[in-house]
Every structure is written in C-alpha cells, then in structure tokens.
Design a protein around this motif. Structure first.
Motif, mmCIF file in Angstrom:
data_model
loop_
_atom_site.group_PDB
_atom_site.id
_atom_site.type_symbol
_atom_site.label_atom_id
_atom_site.label_comp_id
_atom_site.label_asym_id
_atom_site.label_seq_id
_atom_site.Cartn_x
_atom_site.Cartn_y
_atom_site.Cartn_z
ATOM 1 N N VAL A 71 18.197 14.898 1.114
ATOM 2 C CA VAL A 71 16.780 14.526 1.097
ATOM 3 C C VAL A 71 16.612 13.090 0.638
ATOM 4 O O VAL A 71 17.238 12.637 -0.314
ATOM 5 C CB VAL A 71 15.962 15.507 0.199
ATOM 6 N N LEU A 72 15.769 12.369 1.376
ATOM 7 C CA LEU A 72 15.374 11.004 1.033
ATOM 8 C C LEU A 72 13.935 11.066 0.531
ATOM 9 O O LEU A 72 13.031 11.438 1.285
ATOM 10 C CB LEU A 72 15.474 10.087 2.253
ATOM 11 N N LEU A 73 13.736 10.729 -0.725
ATOM 12 C CA LEU A 73 12.441 10.868 -1.376
ATOM 13 C C LEU A 73 11.732 9.524 -1.429
ATOM 14 O O LEU A 73 12.269 8.547 -1.968
ATOM 15 C CB LEU A 73 12.631 11.395 -2.799
ATOM 16 N N ARG A 74 10.544 9.472 -0.873
ATOM 17 C CA ARG A 74 9.745 8.254 -0.985
ATOM 18 C C ARG A 74 8.445 8.625 -1.702
ATOM 19 O O ARG A 74 7.441 8.999 -1.108
ATOM 20 C CB ARG A 74 9.471 7.664 0.397
ATOM 21 N N GLY A 75 8.508 8.573 -3.038
ATOM 22 C CA GLY A 75 7.325 8.839 -3.840
ATOM 23 C C GLY A 75 6.437 7.609 -3.886
ATOM 24 O O GLY A 75 6.759 6.546 -3.349
ATOM 25 N N SER A 76 5.300 7.736 -4.539
ATOM 26 C CA SER A 76 4.370 6.620 -4.632
ATOM 27 C C SER A 76 4.772 5.685 -5.763
ATOM 28 O O SER A 76 5.453 6.079 -6.721
ATOM 29 C CB SER A 76 2.948 7.129 -4.860
ATOM 30 N N SER A 77 4.329 4.441 -5.658
ATOM 31 C CA SER A 77 4.642 3.449 -6.695
ATOM 32 C C SER A 77 4.041 3.861 -8.035
ATOM 33 O O SER A 77 4.565 3.499 -9.092
ATOM 34 C CB SER A 77 4.130 2.072 -6.285
ATOM 35 N N SER A 78 2.956 4.648 -8.007
ATOM 36 C CA SER A 78 2.313 5.063 -9.257
ATOM 37 C C SER A 78 3.229 5.944 -10.096
ATOM 38 O O SER A 78 3.073 6.026 -11.310
ATOM 39 C CB SER A 78 1.010 5.803 -8.962
ATOM 40 N N ALA A 79 4.195 6.616 -9.454
ATOM 41 C CA ALA A 79 5.110 7.515 -10.166
ATOM 42 C C ALA A 79 6.528 6.961 -10.205
ATOM 43 O O ALA A 79 7.484 7.718 -10.428
ATOM 44 C CB ALA A 79 5.105 8.888 -9.510
#
Length: 419
Positions: A151-159
C-alpha cells in the motif's frame, strides 16, 4: 510549485511505487500465520509508541487550529489514547479474521478432464489517498497487508507528522519480521503533485482508492489513469414513515446525527412523512435542538433551507429536514439528492420496509437502525479501507475480500485443444 520540483516529487513517487510493486510479489506468498504475526506485532508496537505518536499528532492539531481549520476536520485529525487503542484493536481484529487469499470461489472439472478453480489473489499495489484521520493510515495498512497487498499511503499535509510517526513504526515492524518494509510507504504530502503521480502510475499501481471530501474524490476519479474505487460522500437520509414509532425514530436520528457528526455515515437529512408529521415533527426538532443541532428546512423554528441544503454533507451539527407526501416522494427525494452511501427507513410496516429496501439505490439500506452502522468494524470486517459508493469493483464497507481479485487455475494432464 516549479516544474523541477514537481518532477522531483514524481520521481520520488515512482521510486516508492516501483519498490512497492516488487514487495507485492513477495507478500502474495506469505502464509496466513506470518501475516497475522506481523499484524499483532504492529498493534503492540503502536501501543508502545503511543506517546511519540500522540506528540506528533499534537503538532498537527496545533497547526490546524492556528490555521483556523473547522472543528469537524480538527476532530478527524485528532488522536487520543482511546483512538490509538481503537487503532490497535482494529489491527488485532484483522489478524483474527479469515484470510481471503487462496480461497476457492468456484470450481469444476470439465468433460475433457481439465480441473478449473477460481481463487482469490491480491490486487497487488493499492494507492490510498485520504484526508486527515491518521487512524486511517494504520487501517489502510492492516487491510492491505492481510489481503496480500502493498500500500502507498498519501495522507493530507495536515496529518503529516502523525502519519510519519505511524508509518515509521509499521516499517520497523516489517523489517524486524523479515518482510519488505516497502509493503507500506508514505508519499510526500506537501503538494498535489504526489497525488497526480500516484493516480497516473499505470503499470506500477493496480488500484487507487480516494477517501475524503467530494472535491478530493472527484479530482482523483477525473484525473486517474489507474483504476479507481470511489468511496463517495455521505448525504445519508433517515425517512420517518407514516407507520413509524416516533420514539424509535427519535433515538435513531439522534444517534445517526450526533454520535460523531464528522464521519461519512452521519445522517445529514431527515424526511418525515406528512401523515405522521403532526405527531413526529415537534419531538424530533426538540430532541435535535437540545443537542445543539441546527435544523435546515421549510417549517417554523428551522433555518430556511436552500436547494444546497438538500445536497449537503454537513459533517457538523446541522441537518436538513423535509416533510414528504408518502413513500414515493421520499424515495424520489433520495434518488435526486442521495449519494449512494446509506439510507434508512423507520417503520412498523413490513410492506413499506420491503419496498424501500428494493427501490432505494445505495450501498447500505437500513430498516429501523442508525446509519452509523455502515462501518467495516460494525459489519465484522475489522478495520475498513473505505465505503465504496460505486458498483464496480466493490460496494459498501471495504474489508479484506474487497481488496482481492481472482485468477483461474487450470490443471490438466496433457490435454490439447482440438483444431
């Protein structure tokens, strides 16, 4: 952002996706026991690193509050000891679930002696784009890993700080377990270029799943060159039928709206049948307003509703309320304004319940139950990677089986096809 910086981000994503593709081939051969041991170790490691994770999360929350981020988004971002316990419980639940990989879906022996079996296999490399909610980082890993996927995770910059801390723990566990740490990777989140690179990495990424607001989801679906599974927004309705028990309806609506307003299975609209409005409207309004809910509608005591209110996923202590003339109008309203997530009816009429469930087009349809139950853990899937509102390849809460494909195994003893 300059063209050279965008190119750099694309190069980083390509390197991570290439490594994930290689890792996915080895993940497909892990035994159930090996995967479960890693997941239990990961749960223990997250528990042990709770103070470090909470400190990183506090930085993210502080930045969000200083930036004036709305309260519902800050709530999604915030971790607490209880939420970390929920994260690790989710991993342990996933470890306890049946492994879908290798399951035989169907099979038969042909007249020529060929033995056919259709078996479940991993998708391969799953790209996951999501906003806030760092707990989703671990949920995404757990579901993907148990089903044999990288899995490649692209979370938000806020987290960003929270996600870095969590993924660092997960990669350390994989390394200690002699499993490629590239089974999970966190993509850069400072710009949208990493999303673009991920969703266009055809040949390296097998599927992308966006999870977040309508803007994020529509952008991913619009621009992706990789197949996507759309986890849509939740304008969920509760219809109070003419034969409803008002006390039950009140209890369900309060739970569906106020339990956790910032999540996608929250009720955002209430439809009240005209035949029961004289009995139901006042107590429903009173109960909601006593919990701080702002009601948008056309009746006295409500904020005047606009066309936008019927479409809104508020994710806050707001709800739209409308009186409808019977079951047909309720179903038509849902067809026009619903998002295909979860719809509910409160009724004592079996006929009305059957008609509602047959005619309403949504991933989940509830009868005399809160919309809050549309959730992978509540459905017994352990953690979930999202709730799909499309019809291909999966629909509803996405657990282990939904992150698999199938292949056909054909066994023979020298058969050849006639000319």
């Amino acid at each position: 952002m300059s063209a050279s910086t965008a190119t750099d981000v694309t190069a980083v994503v390509t390197v991570l996706a290439t490594a994930a593709k290689k890792a996915s081939r080895s993940l497909a051969t892990l035994t159930t026991a090996q995967k479960d041991a890693v997941l239990r170790d990961a749960a223990d490691a997250v528990d042990a690193a709770a103070d470090t994770i909470l400190a990183a999360n506090a930085e993210d929350v502080s930045r969000a509050e200083i930036a004036g981020t709305e309260a519902s988004l800050v709530d999604r971002l915030r971790l607490t000891p209880e939420r970390i316990a929920g994260i690790t419980d989710g991993l342990r639940q996933v470890a306890s679930l049946p492994d879908p990989i290798g399951q035989v879906v169907t099979g038969k022996t042909l007249p020529n002696g060929l033995d056919l079996r259709q078996v479940r296999v991993p998708l391969g490399v799953v790209g996951f784009v999501y906003e806030a909610r760092p707990n989703v980082t671990v949920d995404g890993f757990g579901i993907a890993f148990k089903s044999g996927n990288a899995v490649l995770l692209r979370g938000s910059s806020s987290a960003a700080m929270s996600n870095e801390a969590l993924v660092g723990v997960l990669r350390e566990v994989l390394t200690r377990s002699s499993v490629s740490p590239d089974a999970v990777a966190l993509l850069p989140s400072a710009s949208h270029d990493s999303v673009t690179a991920l969703i266009q990495a055809r040949g390296l990424v097998d599927v992308v799943i966006p999870r977040g607001g309508a803007g994020l989801i529509s952008a991913v679906v619009r621009d992706a060159k990789v197949p996507t599974i759309e986890t849509g927004t939740g304008n969920c309705h509760v219809y109070v039928h003419a034969d409803a028990d008002v006390d039950i309806a009140t209890r369900i609506i309060l739970n569906a709206k106020t339990r956790r307003p910032s999540v996608c299975n929250t009720a955002e609209s209430v439809l009240i049948d005209k035949a029961i409005a004289a009995e139901a409207l006042a107590p429903l309004m009173s109960a909601l307003q006593s919990q701080g809910v702002v009601i948008h509608g056309d009746e006295d005591g409500m904020e005047p509703a606009t066309e936008d209110d019927w479409h809104r996923e508020y994710l806050s202590l707001d709800i739209a309320m409308k009186i409808v003339d019977g079951l047909d109008e309720a179903i038509e309203h849902i067809a026009v304004y619903g998002t295909g997530h979860t719809e509910a009816i409160v009724t004592k009429s079996l006929q009305a319940a059957n008609e509602f469930t047959a005619r309403v087009d949504a991933a989940a349809v509830m009868v005399n139950a809160s919309t809050a139950f549309t959730d992978g853990e509540q459905f017994g899937f352990g953690a979930e990677i999202g709730i799909s509102t499309q019809k291909l390849h999966a629909r509803g809460p996405m657990g282990l089986t939904e992150l698999t494909s199938t292949k056909w195994l054909v066994w023979g003893d020298g058969q050849v096809r006639p000319a």
